[in-house]
Write a protein that holds these residues in place. Structure first.
Motif, short mmCIF file in Angstrom:
data_model
loop_
_atom_site.label_atom_id
_atom_site.label_comp_id
_atom_site.label_asym_id
_atom_site.label_seq_id
_atom_site.Cartn_x
_atom_site.Cartn_y
_atom_site.Cartn_z
N ASP A 1 0.83 -1.20 0.00
CA ASP A 1 0.00 0.00 0.00
C ASP A 1 0.87 1.25 0.00
O ASP A 1 1.87 1.34 0.71
CB ASP A 1 -0.92 0.03 1.23
N VAL A 2 0.49 2.23 -0.82
CA VAL A 2 1.19 3.52 -0.88
C VAL A 2 0.18 4.63 -0.60
O VAL A 2 -0.85 4.71 -1.27
CB VAL A 2 1.84 3.75 -2.26
N ARG A 3 0.49 5.45 0.40
CA ARG A 3 -0.43 6.51 0.80
C ARG A 3 0.04 7.84 0.24
O ARG A 3 1.20 8.22 0.35
CB ARG A 3 -0.54 6.58 2.32
N TYR A 4 -0.89 8.56 -0.35
CA TYR A 4 -0.64 9.90 -0.86
C TYR A 4 -1.42 10.88 0.02
O TYR A 4 -2.63 10.71 0.22
CB TYR A 4 -1.10 10.02 -2.32
N THR A 5 -0.75 11.88 0.54
CA THR A 5 -1.38 12.82 1.46
C THR A 5 -1.20 14.25 0.98
O THR A 5 -0.20 14.58 0.32
CB THR A 5 -0.81 12.68 2.88
N ALA A 6 -2.16 15.10 1.30
CA ALA A 6 -2.11 16.51 0.93
C ALA A 6 -1.47 17.36 2.02
O ALA A 6 -1.37 18.58 1.87
CB ALA A 6 -3.53 17.02 0.65
N GLU A 7 -1.01 16.73 3.08
CA GLU A 7 -0.41 17.47 4.18
C GLU A 7 0.86 18.19 3.72
O GLU A 7 1.75 17.59 3.11
CB GLU A 7 -0.07 16.51 5.32
N ASP A 8 0.94 19.48 4.00
CA ASP A 8 2.08 20.34 3.64
C ASP A 8 2.28 20.46 2.13
O ASP A 8 3.34 20.92 1.69
CB ASP A 8 3.38 19.82 4.27
N PHE A 9 1.28 20.08 1.33
CA PHE A 9 1.44 20.15 -0.12
C PHE A 9 1.59 21.60 -0.58
O PHE A 9 2.46 21.92 -1.39
CB PHE A 9 0.23 19.52 -0.81
N VAL A 10 0.75 22.49 -0.05
CA VAL A 10 0.81 23.90 -0.45
C VAL A 10 2.11 24.53 0.02
O VAL A 10 2.77 25.27 -0.71
CB VAL A 10 -0.40 24.67 0.12
N GLU A 11 2.53 24.21 1.24
CA GLU A 11 3.75 24.79 1.80
C GLU A 11 4.98 24.40 0.97
O GLU A 11 5.89 25.21 0.78
CB GLU A 11 3.92 24.32 3.24
N LYS A 12 5.00 23.19 0.48
CA LYS A 12 6.15 22.70 -0.26
C LYS A 12 6.18 23.17 -1.71
O LYS A 12 7.23 23.16 -2.33
CB LYS A 12 6.18 21.16 -0.22
N ASN A 13 5.03 23.58 -2.24
CA ASN A 13 4.95 23.90 -3.66
C ASN A 13 4.47 25.31 -3.96
O ASN A 13 4.29 25.67 -5.13
CB ASN A 13 4.02 22.90 -4.36
#
Length: 223
Positions: free
Chosen positions: A35-47
């Motif tokens: 299983d591979v989990r994709y999360t939106a956590e800190d997505f905006v901060e990093k990009n």
């Protein structure tokens, strides 16, 4: 917002898929290897797009209470005039540097096994490792490799390294072709080791010598 709404709609349409599991801050894809989990956590901060330092300084000195509040935690470097890079850009740049380095050499790929999911040293999850070995096809790869020729070396390199093993190539300078020099060395080695005709051959396309069981012959001579 339109892009986010489109992505959410696409994910919602897959909610009943057997290999998809939705979550509050991300989603999980059930791959064949785990299983591979994709999360939106800190997505905006990093990009997010960052501002030039002089723009940040102007905003911090503004009389507007809103701008002052928005930039109160920003501390621009007075000596840095360029726009700060995001984490995503740094990863992209480092990846490009890695690819350029690999392409400038002769890369040898190594299959990596993840020993555990806790990122801890000296921790070995047997079931996790066996799962990876099975789905990476490592056992099959080893069998195929062993059925072929595991050791491959260019003629001139082989001749230079092992010429001392034959009286025809040492101490007098060998004047024939590199390929014939390798054959002379192999003939001498066969008298000292278990090497036979089925265990080695010479390639034409890569101009290299191929060895089926190097641990019994060539590698043992270097130890």
């Amino acid at each position: 917002m339109a892009l986010i709404g489109h992505c959410v709609g696409k994910l919602s349409a897959q909610s009943s898929h057997a290999h998809f599991q939705n979550g509050s801050t991300g989603f999980t894809v059930r791959h064949y290897a785990g299983d591979v989990r994709y999360t939106a956590e800190d997505f905006v901060e990093k990009n997010k797009d960052t501002l030039f330092n002089d723009v940040v300084r102007v905003a911090k000195s503004s009389s507007s209470k809103l701008l002052e509040h928005l930039f109160k935690n920003d501390d621009p470097d007075d000596d840095e005039r360029r726009r700060p890079t995001t984490t995503g850009y740094k990863i992209k740049r480092q990846t490009k540097q890695l690819v350029d380095a690999l392409m400038s050499a002769e890369p040898h790929y190594v299959r990596c096994i993840k020993s555990n999911d806790n990122k801890k040293a000296n921790s070995f999850a047997t079931e996790r490792v066996e799962h990876q070995i099975q789905y990476l096809g490592l056992v099959e790869n080893i069998k195929v490799r062993r059925a072929g020729f595991a050791y491959r070396q260019e003629f001139f390199k082989f001749l230079e390294r092992f010429k001392i093993l034959s009286s025809k190539t040492w101490p007098d300078q060998w004047t024939g072709t590199d390929k014939n020099g390798c054959k002379a060395i192999l003939k001498s080695i066969s008298k000292m080791t278990k090497l036979n005709k089925e265990q080695s051959t010479t390639g034409e396309i890569k101009k290299s010598l191929l060895e089926r069981t190097p641990e019994n012959t060539l590698f043992s001579l270097t130890n």
